[in-house]
Scaffold this active site. Structure first.
Site, PDB file in Angstrom:
ATOM      1  N   ASP A  43       6.398  -6.729  -7.523  1.00  0.00           N
ATOM      2  CA  ASP A  43       5.008  -6.622  -7.687  1.00  0.00           C
ATOM      3  C   ASP A  43       4.436  -7.029  -6.344  1.00  0.00           C
ATOM      4  O   ASP A  43       4.936  -8.023  -5.816  1.00  0.00           O
ATOM      5  CB  ASP A  43       4.216  -7.290  -8.860  1.00  0.00           C
ATOM      6  CG  ASP A  43       2.892  -6.415  -8.973  1.00  0.00           C
ATOM      7  OD1 ASP A  43       3.012  -5.432  -9.237  1.00  0.00           O
ATOM      8  OD2 ASP A  43       1.994  -7.201  -9.136  1.00  0.00           O
ATOM      9  N   SER A  44       3.780  -6.119  -5.550  1.00  0.00           N
ATOM     10  CA  SER A  44       3.191  -6.781  -4.421  1.00  0.00           C
ATOM     11  C   SER A  44       1.906  -5.985  -4.025  1.00  0.00           C
ATOM     12  O   SER A  44       1.141  -5.094  -4.800  1.00  0.00           O
ATOM     13  CB  SER A  44       4.342  -5.976  -3.307  1.00  0.00           C
ATOM     14  OG  SER A  44       4.394  -4.652  -3.464  1.00  0.00           O
ATOM     15  N   TYR A 128      -2.358   0.565   2.852  1.00  0.00           N
ATOM     16  CA  TYR A 128      -3.164  -0.194   3.966  1.00  0.00           C
ATOM     17  C   TYR A 128      -2.736  -0.359   5.226  1.00  0.00           C
ATOM     18  O   TYR A 128      -3.194  -1.074   6.065  1.00  0.00           O
ATOM     19  CB  TYR A 128      -3.488  -1.779   3.232  1.00  0.00           C
ATOM     20  CG  TYR A 128      -4.205  -1.771   2.003  1.00  0.00           C
ATOM     21  CD1 TYR A 128      -5.615  -1.449   1.984  1.00  0.00           C
ATOM     22  CD2 TYR A 128      -3.383  -2.207   0.783  1.00  0.00           C
ATOM     23  CE1 TYR A 128      -6.198  -1.266   0.618  1.00  0.00           C
ATOM     24  CE2 TYR A 128      -4.112  -1.998  -0.338  1.00  0.00           C
ATOM     25  CZ  TYR A 128      -5.387  -1.734  -0.449  1.00  0.00           C
ATOM     26  OH  TYR A 128      -6.055  -1.743  -1.784  1.00  0.00           O
ATOM     27  N   ASP A 129      -1.336   0.253   5.494  1.00  0.00           N
ATOM     28  CA  ASP A 129      -0.942  -0.135   6.884  1.00  0.00           C
ATOM     29  C   ASP A 129      -1.764   0.397   7.929  1.00  0.00           C
ATOM     30  O   ASP A 129      -1.679  -0.279   9.103  1.00  0.00           O
ATOM     31  CB  ASP A 129       0.410   0.945   6.902  1.00  0.00           C
ATOM     32  CG  ASP A 129       1.632   0.313   6.059  1.00  0.00           C
ATOM     33  OD1 ASP A 129       1.473  -0.767   5.644  1.00  0.00           O
ATOM     34  OD2 ASP A 129       2.642   1.050   5.837  1.00  0.00           O
ATOM     35  N   HIS A 154       6.863  -7.337   3.845  1.00  0.00           N
ATOM     36  CA  HIS A 154       7.021  -8.416   2.789  1.00  0.00           C
ATOM     37  C   HIS A 154       8.098  -8.037   1.819  1.00  0.00           C
ATOM     38  O   HIS A 154       8.876  -8.848   1.396  1.00  0.00           O
ATOM     39  CB  HIS A 154       5.725  -8.332   2.170  1.00  0.00           C
ATOM     40  CG  HIS A 154       5.121  -7.134   1.660  1.00  0.00           C
ATOM     41  ND1 HIS A 154       5.106  -6.065   2.212  1.00  0.00           N
ATOM     42  CD2 HIS A 154       4.737  -6.653   0.254  1.00  0.00           C
ATOM     43  CE1 HIS A 154       4.543  -5.005   1.726  1.00  0.00           C
ATOM     44  NE2 HIS A 154       4.377  -5.289   0.544  1.00  0.00           N
ATOM     45  N   ARG A 155       8.198  -6.782   1.655  1.00  0.00           N
ATOM     46  CA  ARG A 155       9.477  -6.118   0.835  1.00  0.00           C
ATOM     47  C   ARG A 155      10.670  -6.318   1.152  1.00  0.00           C
ATOM     48  O   ARG A 155      11.625  -6.730   0.760  1.00  0.00           O
ATOM     49  CB  ARG A 155       9.171  -4.665   0.446  1.00  0.00           C
ATOM     50  CG  ARG A 155       8.065  -4.648  -0.742  1.00  0.00           C
ATOM     51  CD  ARG A 155       8.064  -2.947  -1.093  1.00  0.00           C
ATOM     52  NE  ARG A 155       6.986  -2.999  -1.968  1.00  0.00           N
ATOM     53  CZ  ARG A 155       5.905  -2.414  -1.728  1.00  0.00           C
ATOM     54  NH1 ARG A 155       5.562  -1.710  -0.436  1.00  0.00           N
ATOM     55  NH2 ARG A 155       4.775  -2.292  -2.549  1.00  0.00           N
TER      56      ARG A 155
END
Length: 174
Positions: A43-44, A128-129, A154-155
């Protein structure tokens, strides 16, 4: 390694946790029980300091259902404008959970620090990049190549840490 796409008619896990880690655990445990196999789930999302770490666990559906990247970005820009903010520190966070059928659980986390700006830039990536900027590169994550993004995302960070956990777990004989 198998994808959930290979299993027909799986119900959807109910992500009702209060954190990325709780939601990742809910999904990993649920799909492990559904398939009878060990499972890794994540989940991110995005935390923006000027918005009290929102959208957080609601990142994908910040502007409502169904999930829509453009609507999410517009809502975020509107909310930043409402607090008279054109830029805020922020981070992408990813919680990754391994759940084995024998009850073994472990978790890793990945974080990518950056800045949210209300002026989008770039066409790569998703979500959101275009408004998430990497300060040391002076560009948005939507301006990075997939390889550059994966090297710091993050991933990617969570996956690299999980790989090490899995190596140790396998070498210990599970």
């Amino acid at each position: 390694v198998r994808s959930l796409d290979e299993f027909s008619d799986l119900p959807t896990a109910k992500e009702n946790g209060d954190s990325f880690a709780e939601n990742a655990l809910i999904k990993a445990k649920f799909y492990s029980q559904q398939t009878g196999m060990a499972c890794i789930a994540d989940d991110s999302g995005l935390e923006i300091d000027a918005l009290n770490k929102r959208p957080g666990i609601y990142s994908a559906r910040f502007a409502g259902e169904p999930s829509d990247d453009q609507a999410n970005n517009h809502k975020m820009i509107d909310e930043l404008n409402n607090v008279h903010c054109v830029e805020s520190s922020a981070r992408y966070k990813c919680a990754l959970v391994f759940y084995d059928v024998n009850g073994k659980i472990f978790q890793t986390e990945g974080i990518c620090e950056g800045t949210i700006k209300i002026v989008p830039s770039g066409v790569n990536g998703f979500g959101y990049d275009p408004i998430f900027y990497v300060p040391d590169l002076n560009c948005s994550t939507a301006e990075l190549s997939p390889e550059e993004k994966n090297a710091r995302s993050h991933r990617g960070n969570a996956l690299r840490a999980m790989r090490e956990e899995l190596k140790q777990y396998i070498s210990d004989g599970r």
